[in-house]
Write an enzyme that holds these catalytic residues in place. Structure first.
Site, mmCIF file in Angstrom:
data_model
loop_
_atom_site.group_PDB
_atom_site.id
_atom_site.type_symbol
_atom_site.label_atom_id
_atom_site.label_comp_id
_atom_site.label_asym_id
_atom_site.label_seq_id
_atom_site.Cartn_x
_atom_site.Cartn_y
_atom_site.Cartn_z
ATOM 1 N N PRO A 1 -3.426 17.762 47.217
ATOM 2 C CA PRO A 1 -4.125 17.958 48.404
ATOM 3 C C PRO A 1 -5.243 17.603 48.287
ATOM 4 C CG PRO A 1 -4.231 20.091 47.049
ATOM 5 C CD PRO A 1 -3.245 18.960 46.401
ATOM 6 N N ASP B 1 -9.629 17.434 44.265
ATOM 7 C CA ASP B 1 -8.330 18.122 44.200
ATOM 8 C C ASP B 1 -8.727 19.549 44.790
ATOM 9 O OD1 ASP B 1 -6.070 19.622 43.691
ATOM 10 O OD2 ASP B 1 -5.612 18.936 41.934
ATOM 11 N N HIS B 2 -8.266 19.660 46.158
ATOM 12 C CA HIS B 2 -8.555 21.074 46.704
ATOM 13 C C HIS B 2 -8.101 22.140 46.136
ATOM 14 C CE1 HIS B 2 -10.428 23.023 49.852
ATOM 15 N NE2 HIS B 2 -10.064 22.382 50.776
ATOM 16 N N ARG B 3 -6.831 22.094 45.121
ATOM 17 C CA ARG B 3 -6.420 23.266 44.558
ATOM 18 C C ARG B 3 -7.564 23.949 43.580
ATOM 19 N NH1 ARG B 3 -1.458 20.784 41.510
ATOM 20 N NH2 ARG B 3 -2.987 19.519 40.994
#
Length: 593
Positions: free
Chosen positions: A387, A565-567
């Protein structure tokens, strides 16, 4: 004659494998049965030579000391039986007057054949001794192993020499390619190439034997001796070959039938070179809880198979040689039917339509991708699973550019290219030490963060074959001058395909600079397992409002694009981090505080 179980060191052991069959002719000390106890596997040798007439045990039986394993007909008994049969035949043949002459003729032919075989054997012994003496005089051929490649495995892209070539020390003889680099392996010594142990397309690993070289001072002597030995052997073998054509054909057919498992093993060994061979220590470590005999363990080492991944089909899930072959065959079939598609990501896409109809699609041309492009595709496909978000910002580098202009003259005199990228790398490295979450990795189970203590900066470099990312190690401890030097050196190596695998590994964060290629912004792709990448576009003069002077003034603005990385990174942290880098670039003196 009974062959009994020797002292096993335990009360009893289980018959794991029977290595002979009724009718086999064996020599003394040939292994006949594999016995396994709770902690060991023992191959039991025969205490005598002869023909196997009976096998007294079966797989799964418990055997103790003194128990009869097999029964043999000794060699002397076999000869006596043959003599008796010969006498009976002669007695019967005397009734027929025409057969004795034929028998004598056959006997004469047999004697001639035996004599020729004896001569051939003697010639072979002499040839062997001659070759041995020649080898001792010429020096032993040395088998050389691959150096540390910096990766678990890499592919042989090109073999630059042939058997018989004379090479010099450090001459490039092999081209090895990993995911991101091409590495030329030099000759470890000068001399003649005796044998090449790898092929183009093979996957090789550190320490794997790859070439045999005869030292420079002994190459010519060895060649002459080998030629003489081959000529002698050829002359000695001609009479036997011409006399025994029928027998040789029969033996060949028999060999092809009985050696199928061996041929399969050889074929499997050669095709399984795509898998890096495990060392003996690694295999034995994995074998602690594996139920398999010594012969199977040895074969696993030869095939380079991780035996802990093999399912056993025998009693108590014991692994047989056939299980190893089946495992390798299954792997090869899987690779053929399901080629690497980047962890299955591209399999989500439908197949291309048939473009052969030129009325619909027009003329087409097929071009092969470069090696670098092919190996990059699976890595790029990982981004489909991430994501990813991109944060944009601008940095006012007007004052920094003035400082660079003051320093670049002295740097140029030393042969150093001093670009704004050196400032970007230094500022970003400092920002990563203050915001360590951007210099980290997400664990496989998504429950932990692995923080990197040092900043290893990947620098994307455009080459004719595609994008390549060499790494500057421990940037947080280096000054602007050293960073500029290493950027220049790595860029030259990348374009000349001289980068080593170690120079392409270990990056914790990446910078992709488009320099003066144009464009105002872009969205760089995060290079998994990293969690962030900074894109730098071309700087341009833009009007900026000066609040103190209440007027617009021209400023040199540098566009920044941070993909993450949106995580691992949320939007607020990404905005703060990007602005922090922009602030450092606007006034590099902050790094010194």
């Amino acid at each position: 004659m009974d062959i009994k179980a020797p002292d096993l060191g335990v009360d009893s052991a289980e018959v794991s494998e029977i290595m002979v069959e009724v009718g086999d002719v064996i020599a003394k000390d040939d292994n006949i049965i594999l016995l396994e106890s709770d902690k060991a596997s023992v191959e039991v040798p025969s205490s005598a030579a002869g023909k196997v007439t009976k096998i007294s045990v079966a797989v799964g039986d418990q055997v103790s000391e003194g128990m009869v394993l097999i029964e043999l007909e000794s060699e002397a008994g076999a000869d006596s039986q043959n003599d008796s049969q010969s006498t009976d035949e002669k007695s019967a043949d005397t009734e027929n007057k025409t057969e004795p002459a034929a028998d004598k003729q056959n006997e004469s032919q047999d004697n001639q054949q035996a004599e020729k075989q004896s001569n051939t054997s003697t010639a072979e012994v002499n040839t062997s001794q001659s070759a041995k003496q020649a080898s001792e005089q010429a020096g032993k051929a040395t088998t050389h192993a691959l150096p540390d490649l910096g990766v678990d495995e890499a592919q042989v892209s090109e073999i630059m020499v042939s058997v018989g070539d004379i090479v010099t020390a450090d001459q490039s003889i092999l081209l090895i390619e990993s995911d991101k680099a091409s590495v030329e392996v030099p000759a470890p010594e000068a001399g003649k190439v005796e044998k090449i142990l790898v092929q183009a397309g093979d996957m090789v690993a550190n320490g794997q034997d790859f070439i045999v070289i005869i030292g420079e001072g002994t190459a010519s002597t060895s060649t002459a001796n080998e030629s003489k030995a081959e000529t002698s052997e050829s002359q000695a073998s001609k009479p036997a070959d011409s006399t025994n054509k029928t027998e040789s054909a029969e033996q060949s057919d028999k060999s092809q039938t009985t050696d199928k498992p061996k041929q399969a093993a050889k074929s499997t060994s050669s095709t399984s070179a795509a898998h890096a061979k495990l060392s003996e220590a690694q295999v034995n470590e994995k074998m602690v809880d594996i139920y398999a005999g010594p012969a199977v363990r040895k074969l696993a080492r030869q095939l380079g198979v991780d035996i802990s991944q093999v399912a056993g089909s025998a009693l108590n899930e014991r692994i047989l040689k056939e299980d190893l072959f089946a495992h390798v065959k299954g792997k090869l079939n899987t690779q053929k039917t399901a080629p690497d598609s980047g962890n299955g990501v591209s399999s989500i896409l439908p197949s291309l339509p048939d473009m052969s109809n030129t009325e619909i699609w027009g003329e087409t041309e097929v071009q092969d991708l470069s090696r670098l492009q092919k190996v990059s595709i699976p890595q790029l496909n990982y981004n489909t699973l991430l994501p990813q978000v991109t944060q944009f910002d601008l940095s006012d580098i007007t004052e920094t550019e003035k400082l660079r202009g003051e320093l670049k003259g002295a740097m140029k005199a030393e042969g150093i290219g001093f670009t704004i990228l050196a400032f970007v790398v230094k500022a970003t490295a400092y920002a990563l030490t203050q915001h360590p979450r951007f210099n980290s990795h997400l664990s496989d189970d998504n429950t932990q963060v692995i923080l990197r203590k040092s900043v290893n900066m990947g620098i994307a470099v455009a080459t004719d074959d595609g994008l390549i990312v060499p790494v500057i190690k421990n940037v947080q401890d280096k000054g602007l001058k050293q960073i500029a030097i290493e950027i220049g050196e790595l860029a030259v190596k990348a374009r000349d395909k001289k980068l080593t695998t170690k120079e392409l590994q270990g990056a914790s964060f990446t910078i992709s600079s488009q320099g003066n290629l144009g464009g105002t912004a872009f969205t760089p792709l995060v290079n998994w397992p990293q969690v962030g990448i900074l894109g730098v576009s071309e700087a341009s003069m833009q009007p900026r409002w000066n609040a103190s002077k209440q007027t617009f003034e021209p400023r040199l603005m540098l566009p920044l694009s941070l993909s993450y990385d949106h995580r691992m990174i949320n939007g607020a942290d990404a905005a703060v981090f990007t602005r922090y880098i922009a602030t450092l670039l606007a006034d590099p003196r902050r790094i010194l505080l």
